[in-house]
Enzyme design. Sequence first.
Site, mmCIF file in Angstrom:
data_model
loop_
_atom_site.group_PDB
_atom_site.id
_atom_site.type_symbol
_atom_site.label_atom_id
_atom_site.label_comp_id
_atom_site.label_asym_id
_atom_site.label_seq_id
_atom_site.Cartn_x
_atom_site.Cartn_y
_atom_site.Cartn_z
ATOM 1 C CE LYS A 1 0.858 1.477 4.412
ATOM 2 N NZ LYS A 1 1.704 2.554 4.721
ATOM 3 N N PRO B 1 9.511 -4.192 -0.823
ATOM 4 C CG PRO B 1 10.239 -2.188 -1.765
ATOM 5 C CD PRO B 1 9.123 -3.175 -1.808
ATOM 6 C CG ASP C 1 -0.796 -0.310 8.259
ATOM 7 O OD1 ASP C 1 -1.629 0.571 8.559
ATOM 8 O OD2 ASP C 1 0.398 -0.064 8.001
ATOM 9 C CB ALA D 1 11.958 -1.662 7.264
ATOM 10 C CB ALA D 2 9.631 0.034 2.265
ATOM 11 N N GLY D 3 7.599 1.447 4.638
ATOM 12 C CA GLY D 3 6.387 2.270 4.685
ATOM 13 C C GLY D 3 5.360 1.787 3.681
ATOM 14 C CG LEU D 4 6.274 0.604 0.284
ATOM 15 C CD1 LEU D 4 7.151 -0.002 -0.813
ATOM 16 C CD2 LEU D 4 5.394 1.697 -0.310
ATOM 17 C CB ALA D 5 1.580 -2.044 4.715
ATOM 18 N N GLY D 6 4.545 -4.153 3.958
ATOM 19 C CA GLY D 6 4.846 -5.498 3.463
ATOM 20 C C GLY D 6 4.483 -6.585 4.459
ATOM 21 N N GLY D 7 4.840 -6.408 5.711
ATOM 22 C CA GLY D 7 4.540 -7.406 6.732
ATOM 23 C C GLY D 7 3.039 -7.541 6.952
HETATM 24 P P1 ATP Z 1 4.398 -0.346 7.689
HETATM 25 O O1 ATP Z 1 4.208 0.398 6.393
HETATM 26 O O2 ATP Z 1 3.171 -1.137 8.115
HETATM 27 O O3 ATP Z 1 4.999 0.480 8.771
HETATM 28 P P2 ATP Z 1 6.816 -1.386 6.688
HETATM 29 O O4 ATP Z 1 6.601 -1.571 5.226
HETATM 30 O O5 ATP Z 1 7.509 -0.135 7.097
HETATM 31 O O6 ATP Z 1 5.437 -1.501 7.410
HETATM 32 P P3 ATP Z 1 7.554 -4.150 7.011
HETATM 33 O O7 ATP Z 1 8.188 -4.518 5.716
HETATM 34 O O8 ATP Z 1 6.163 -4.584 7.229
HETATM 35 O O9 ATP Z 1 7.660 -2.571 7.256
HETATM 36 O O10 ATP Z 1 8.504 -4.750 8.145
HETATM 37 C C1 ATP Z 1 8.898 -4.081 9.303
HETATM 38 C C2 ATP Z 1 9.637 -5.098 10.199
HETATM 39 O O11 ATP Z 1 8.732 -6.124 10.592
HETATM 40 C C3 ATP Z 1 10.780 -5.800 9.499
HETATM 41 O O12 ATP Z 1 11.983 -5.161 9.753
HETATM 42 C C4 ATP Z 1 10.753 -7.233 10.055
HETATM 43 O O13 ATP Z 1 11.714 -7.429 11.048
HETATM 44 C C5 ATP Z 1 9.382 -7.387 10.694
HETATM 45 N N1 ATP Z 1 8.527 -8.413 10.020
HETATM 46 C C6 ATP Z 1 7.719 -9.274 10.635
HETATM 47 N N2 ATP Z 1 7.050 -10.023 9.753
HETATM 48 C C7 ATP Z 1 7.415 -9.630 8.527
HETATM 49 C C8 ATP Z 1 7.057 -10.034 7.209
HETATM 50 N N3 ATP Z 1 6.169 -11.018 6.971
HETATM 51 N N4 ATP Z 1 7.613 -9.378 6.178
HETATM 52 C C9 ATP Z 1 8.501 -8.370 6.395
HETATM 53 N N5 ATP Z 1 8.893 -7.971 7.631
HETATM 54 C C10 ATP Z 1 8.355 -8.570 8.705
#
Ligand code: ATP
Length: 289
Positions: free
Chosen positions: A10, A95, A137, A97-103
């Site tokens: 997202k 990517p 999220d 920890a990108a702000g794209l809600a991958g987890g």
């Molecule tokens: P958001 O936009 O929700 O803040 P994000 O895109 O910044 O999320 P994510 O890629 O979701 O960040 O990952 C943040 C941290 O969560 C990672 O550094 C990792 O250690 C941990 N993590 C736990 N489960 C997952 C997963 N399935 N995929 C990626 N990272 C995960």
Amino acid sequence: MKVTAKAYAKINLMLDILSTLPNGYHDLFMIMQSVGIYDRVTVSKTDSEDIEITCNKEGVPTDESNIVHKVATKFFADTGVKNTGISVHIEKNIPQAAGLAGGSADGAATLVALNELFGTRLSLKEMAQTGGKIGADIPFCIMGGTMAAQYTGTVLSFLPDLEAENIVIVKPKQDVSTGEAYAAFDKAERVRHLDTRGMLIAAATRDKKGIFDRVDNVFEQFIDVPDRVVIKSIMRKHGCECCCMSGSGPSVFGIFEKREDAEKCLAELKKSFDEVYLCSSVDKGCETE
Ligand code: ATP
């Protein structure tokens, strides 16, 4: 037996923090948009009575700290289904920890896959409620498309789909901690709040120009991402309609009317950055294959 679900990333077309709540959480106003960068989450039944996680990318935890593990545990607790054993493989393209809600997207896709695999027939709303207990999220990542997300992000409203075909996303190398980003907001003496009402009306009335004119992220006022300035100036040079940081960063997206301009922008950004993508908006958060 196995089920594979696509888990879409997202972007935040708007992110404002209205206040800090007494419990320390933040009262947010966000306009969320699913985009066509996705992980593939495959859930299979095993007979280990355990939750095993594998991932094709290094750096993603495969233990209990993975969102997928937490979501699966909550799924079995909420439904009363006995976990006879599952394995989950994450093919990571979003990517980290990108702000794209991958987890969160992986968590959402896990719920959708488990629902199909175990025949639990949970509605989207029921899955969003289970997911929301693990991450704010996740409910959006289950519903997807274009939505307003309020309170901590778990209170969602449907909006007409944006239908943006040319979205360029760049993930600079810099790491941003979401916790530190909120702490910076809490410490800030002055905050310029965003035109949330105007954005909501523009989004509700399919006023694309009104949306693009208001695209903004309050975190840009507190989080210094030096590459952001460079990325935005390249996006503007190529005629983007808007550009902004997503979530607590560091990713920056730009939306273009013409594919040709987006492709030229992509080519220029690729000279300086490793993680650069061209995608379109999508009207869902997850889908099984
Ligand atoms: P958001 O936009 O929700 O803040 P994000 O895109 O910044 O999320 P994510 O890629 O979701 O960040 O990952 C943040 C941290 O969560 C990672 O550094 C990792 O250690 C941990 N993590 C736990 N489960 C997952 C997963 N399935 N995929 C990626 N990272 C995960």
